[in-house]
Structure formats: structure tokens, C-alpha cells
Design an enzyme around this catalytic site. Structure first.
Site, PDB file in Angstrom:
ATOM      1  N   ASP A 157      24.974   3.740  40.401  1.00 34.82           N
ATOM      2  CA  ASP A 157      25.674   4.528  39.545  1.00 34.82           C
ATOM      3  C   ASP A 157      26.165   6.226  40.317  1.00 34.82           C
ATOM      4  OD1 ASP A 157      28.023   4.809  36.692  1.00 34.82           O
ATOM      5  OD2 ASP A 157      26.218   6.173  36.554  1.00 34.82           O
ATOM      6  N   HIS A 197      35.179   9.379  33.755  1.00 40.20           N
ATOM      7  CA  HIS A 197      34.357   9.367  33.168  1.00 40.20           C
ATOM      8  C   HIS A 197      33.746  10.430  31.558  1.00 40.20           C
ATOM      9  CE1 HIS A 197      29.834  11.652  34.851  1.00 40.20           C
ATOM     10  NE2 HIS A 197      29.828  11.303  33.957  1.00 40.20           N
TER      11      HIS A 197
HETATM   12  N1  LIG Z   1      28.368   8.137  32.017  1.00 36.43           N
HETATM   13  C1  LIG Z   1      27.822   9.393  31.614  1.00 36.43           C
HETATM   14  O1  LIG Z   1      28.381  10.074  31.042  1.00 36.43           O
HETATM   15  C2  LIG Z   1      27.039  10.009  31.720  1.00 36.43           C
HETATM   16  C3  LIG Z   1      25.859  10.487  31.148  1.00 36.43           C
HETATM   17  C4  LIG Z   1      24.001  10.510  31.803  1.00 36.43           C
HETATM   18  C5  LIG Z   1      23.593   9.636  32.388  1.00 36.43           C
HETATM   19  N2  LIG Z   1      24.303   8.885  33.013  1.00 36.43           N
HETATM   20  C6  LIG Z   1      24.145   7.631  34.322  1.00 36.43           C
HETATM   21  O2  LIG Z   1      23.091   7.529  33.942  1.00 36.43           O
HETATM   22  C7  LIG Z   1      21.772   7.630  34.512  1.00 36.43           C
HETATM   23  C8  LIG Z   1      20.494   7.417  34.308  1.00 36.43           C
HETATM   24  O3  LIG Z   1      20.074   8.874  32.829  1.00 36.43           O
HETATM   25  P1  LIG Z   1      19.022   9.247  32.203  1.00 36.43           P
HETATM   26  O4  LIG Z   1      18.781   9.973  33.128  1.00 36.43           O
HETATM   27  O5  LIG Z   1      19.445  10.368  31.059  1.00 36.43           O
HETATM   28  O6  LIG Z   1      18.299   7.918  31.384  1.00 36.43           O
HETATM   29  P2  LIG Z   1      17.024   6.814  31.879  1.00 36.43           P
HETATM   30  O7  LIG Z   1      17.373   6.705  32.991  1.00 36.43           O
HETATM   31  O8  LIG Z   1      16.835   6.858  30.230  1.00 36.43           O
HETATM   32  O9  LIG Z   1      15.650   8.244  32.051  1.00 36.43           O
HETATM   33  C9  LIG Z   1      15.593   8.580  33.026  1.00 36.43           C
HETATM   34  C10 LIG Z   1      13.708   9.099  33.139  1.00 36.43           C
HETATM   35  O10 LIG Z   1      12.842   8.500  32.359  1.00 36.43           O
HETATM   36  C11 LIG Z   1      12.513   8.499  33.855  1.00 36.43           C
HETATM   37  N3  LIG Z   1      11.653   7.000  33.960  1.00 36.43           N
HETATM   38  C12 LIG Z   1      12.286   5.759  35.073  1.00 36.43           C
HETATM   39  N4  LIG Z   1      11.803   4.610  34.863  1.00 36.43           N
HETATM   40  C13 LIG Z   1      10.820   4.978  33.847  1.00 36.43           C
HETATM   41  C14 LIG Z   1       9.261   4.150  33.761  1.00 36.43           C
HETATM   42  N5  LIG Z   1       9.338   2.765  34.230  1.00 36.43           N
HETATM   43  N6  LIG Z   1       8.263   4.923  32.738  1.00 36.43           N
HETATM   44  C15 LIG Z   1       8.688   6.258  33.371  1.00 36.43           C
HETATM   45  N7  LIG Z   1       9.005   6.739  33.025  1.00 36.43           N
HETATM   46  C16 LIG Z   1      10.854   6.045  33.517  1.00 36.43           C
HETATM   47  C17 LIG Z   1      12.771   9.060  35.183  1.00 36.43           C
HETATM   48  O11 LIG Z   1      11.470   9.683  35.471  1.00 36.43           O
HETATM   49  P3  LIG Z   1      11.191   9.383  37.508  1.00 36.43           P
HETATM   50  O12 LIG Z   1      13.102   9.466  37.947  1.00 36.43           O
HETATM   51  O13 LIG Z   1      10.059  10.328  37.550  1.00 36.43           O
HETATM   52  O14 LIG Z   1      10.675   8.101  37.220  1.00 36.43           O
HETATM   53  C18 LIG Z   1      13.813  10.287  34.285  1.00 36.43           C
HETATM   54  O15 LIG Z   1      12.733  10.911  34.120  1.00 36.43           O
HETATM   55  C19 LIG Z   1      21.825   8.424  35.634  1.00 36.43           C
HETATM   56  O16 LIG Z   1      21.293   8.518  36.979  1.00 36.43           O
HETATM   57  C20 LIG Z   1      23.677   8.485  35.061  1.00 36.43           C
HETATM   58  O17 LIG Z   1      23.665   7.866  36.147  1.00 36.43           O
HETATM   59  C21 LIG Z   1      25.386   8.767  32.631  1.00 36.43           C
END
Ligand SMILES: NC(=O)c1ccc[n+]([C@@H]2O[C@H](COP(=O)([O-])OP(=O)(O)OC[C@H]3O[C@@H](n4cnc5c(N)ncnc54)[C@H](OP(=O)(O)O)[C@@H]3O)[C@@H](O)[C@H]2O)c1
Length: 307
Positions: A48, A109
Site C-alpha cells: 500500500d 486518498h
Molecule cells: N489512507 C490513509 O489515509 C492512511 C493513513 C495512515 C496510514 N495509512 C497506511 O497504513 C500503513 C500503516 O499505518 P501506520 O504505520 O500508521 O500503523 P501500523 O502499521 O499499525 O503501525 C506501524 C508501527 O508499528 C510498528 N510495528 C509493526 N509491526 C510490529 C510488531 N510486530 N511489533 C511491534 N511493532 C510493530 C512499526 O515499527 P517498525 O517499522 O520499526 O517495525 C511502526 O512503528 C501506512 O504505511 C500506510 O500505508 C493510510
């Protein structure tokens, strides 16, 4: 541990229930190519990204470096909110950045249109992306969607939306000729979005959860920790297994190969445990929430249709 299922879209295509989130807050953004590649090696087949994340070139490079047939990989990208007057041009720019002939899913978006002092090319840092925007009345999301409907289906296999509520979906469906294939929204145990999920299900719109873990705050919840101990997995795996059990696809981001592997290796939760995670719902937005002025990116809760 179960293998990752796929979810059928209203186009007939399938989206893998777990994809890798492609937003990077690391200023060294080119490093993301490495973690997209390790994700493919760990078995991910869904990435994504979004034009605003600036990771499209690295997603495309990783797809090519993976050696996987293009048809085995599901790539999502998104229309920036300041390109709503220029949908076709912005979509071309995304394909060019990705270096791909097509994407599997192209999302609006956000429902709102915004403008920047710098115009079409937008700001140069993610900080500026969110601090210098000005929400404008036109194009409306109905008008933007009509432009997205004109994109060739051979260049985007499906179109969808992101950050839409029941209110904004109802308004969109008044004029839409194509029902969105996906609505990508913030969902985690503190924001279960049960009503919106049910509405999307009835309309044939698949749902993808962004920020699906709910970050540290939700991962540290005592119920989640207790379930992690019970199943012998990490809290994130419990939360991702909950999304999959609810028929929701999720796009967790991790730059770490070990976490990436865990996040696609999920336990099958009992119905009772799924219900106990859903019961944590507090209607709490953790990532995209209103600021002290009662607005998020220029829109009020009422404009978004948030309760
Ligand atoms: N459409 C929209 O408006 C929108 C908005 C926000 C996000 N998004 C999408 O959603 C994706 C994910 O969002 P997000 O990064 O906010 O939330 P997330 O994926 O829930 O959380 C990511 C965080 O969790 C950590 N993490 C991941 N797996 C883990 C595990 N097994 N144990 C411990 N920590 C873990 C990662 O650290 P590390 O990388 O250090 O492992 C990172 O700091 C984005 O990359 C984007 O593609 C879309």
C-alpha cells in the site's frame, strides 16, 4: 498459524488480506526499497503506497527486484488531495513513479480537495503536506470520483476511496456509476468501525484497515497482551488476526524483516476472542484525529461524517 487469505473485490479480483504499509517517516526514504523487498521475501503480495508518501519509486523498484511476476503482486496507490482537478495527469505521474504499467487499486486518498501555495507539485516535506494545506470546496468528491471513473481499467484494475464514512459514502453513491471496490479507513481495536463495516458489506465495498495495529497505545492494552500470551504470539499478531477474522484487509507497516514475517503469520482466533477484541472499541481515532481547532486537514467531524 494460518496462511493469509484473500478478500474478493466487487471487480472479481482478490486483495491479499495483509499488505505492507508503504508510508515512511524516515527522511532516508530510499531505504524503503529494502523493506519492500524483504516483505516480498517474507511472502507479502500486497503493498500500500500513495503519491504523497513519496515511496512509489521504491515500491516499483522492489517489485522489479523481487523477480515476482507482476500479476502475483497487488499494488495500491492514492490520488493526492491537491490533484483532484488533475486526476488523469496525477494518475499518469503515479504510474511513471512506480515504473509499472498498471496498479491494482487506485484510491481517492481523502474526500476533501485541498490547495497548496506551491500548487500542483505540492510541498516538499511531509510536515508541509499537513501544515500548509487549505481545504477548498471544489472539486467535490463526487466530481473527483467521476474523473477517477474515466481512468482506463487496464491501467487501474480497480478504483476506491479512503477516509470515507457512511455519510460521505451515501453522498458519493448518489452520483457514482462505479461502486468503490475498497474504502481504506483507520481501524484498530479502539476504533472498531463496526457500523461502517456493515454498511460497506451491504454495498459490496471491501474495507482495508490503515494504522491497523493502533500503535503502542493499543498494542499495550491488557486484553491484547493477555491474548498474545494465550496464543504465544505478539500483540500486533493478535490485532492483525482480529482484522482478518472480521473480513478486513490490513496494511501494517514494518521496516523490520522479523516483524514483517510475524505480521503475515497469524493465529486463528476463537469467535469469543474476536468478540473480546471488538469489545475494546472506544470510537477513538489515534492517527487521523481532530486537532484543538476541531478540524483535521481543514475538515470538521461533521464534514467527515464522524460520530
Ligand atoms: N489512507 C490513509 O489515509 C492512511 C493513513 C495512515 C496510514 N495509512 C497506511 O497504513 C500503513 C500503516 O499505518 P501506520 O504505520 O500508521 O500503523 P501500523 O502499521 O499499525 O503501525 C506501524 C508501527 O508499528 C510498528 N510495528 C509493526 N509491526 C510490529 C510488531 N510486530 N511489533 C511491534 N511493532 C510493530 C512499526 O515499527 P517498525 O517499522 O520499526 O517495525 C511502526 O512503528 C501506512 O504505511 C500506510 O500505508 C493510510
Amino acid at each position: 498459524m494460518s496462511s493469509i487469505p484473500s478478500i474478493k473485490l466487487n471487480t472479481g479480483a482478490s486483495i491479499p488480506a495483509i499488505g505492507l504499509g508503504g508510508f515512511s517517516s524516515d527522511p532516508n526514504i530510499a531505504d524503503s526499497e529494502k523493506w519492500f523487498l524483504t516483505a516480498f521475501q517474507a511472502g507479502y503480495r500486497h503493498i500500500d503506497t500513495a503519491q504523497i508518501y513519496r515511496t512509489e519509486p521504491y515500491v516499483g523498484a522492489a517489485v522489479r527486484a523481487s523477480g515476482l511476476p507482476r500479476g502475483d503482486v497487488f499494488v495500491t496507490t492514492k490520488l493526492p488531495w491537491h490533484h483532484t482537478k488533475d486526476v488523469a495527469r496525477s494518475f499518469d505521474d503515479s504510474l511513471r513513479s512506480l515504473g509499472l504499467d498498471y496498479v491494482d487499486l487506485y484510491l481517492m486518498h481523502f474526500p476533501q480537495s485541498v490547495e497548496y501555495p506551491t500548487g500542483y507539485d505540492g510541498p516538499s516535506t511531509f510536515e508541509e503536506v499537513i501544515t500548509t494545506l487549505k481545504a477548498v470546496d471544489t472539486p467535490t468528491f463526487n466530481e473527483t470520483w467521476a474523473e477517477m471513473e474515466k481512468l482506463s481499467t487496464s491501467r487501474t484494475r480497480a478504483i476506491g476511496v479512503s477516509n470515507f464514512s457512511i455519510k460521505t459514502l451515501k453522498q458519493l453513491l448518489k452520483t457514482a456509476k462505479v461502486v468503490p471496490a475498497v474504502n481504506q479507513i483507520e481501524i484498530h481495536p479502539y476504533l472498531a468501525q463496526t457500523e461502517l463495516l456493515e454498511y460497506c458489506r451491504k454495498k459490496g465495498i471491501a474495507v482495508t484497515a490503515y494504522s491497523p495495529s493502533g500503535h503502542e497505545k493499543v498494542r499495550n492494552d491488557p486484553t491484547i497482551m493477555a491474548l498474545a500470551a494465550k496464543y504465544g504470539v505478539s500483540p500486533t499478531q493478535i490485532i492483525l488476526a482480529w482484522h482478518v477474522a472480521r473480513g478486513v484487509s490490513a496494511v501494517p507497516k514494518s521496516a523490520h524483516p522479523e516483524r514483517q514475517k510475524k505480521n503475515v503469520n497469524l493465529p486463528a482466533l476463537s469467535a469469543e476472542d474476536v468478540a473480546s477484541v471488538t469489545a475494546l472499541d472506544r470510537n477513538e481515532r489515534i492517527v487521523n484525529k481532530l486537532g484543538p481547532d476541531g478540524k483535521l486537514y481543514g475538515w470538521t467531524a461533521e464534514q467527515y461524517g464522524w460520530n
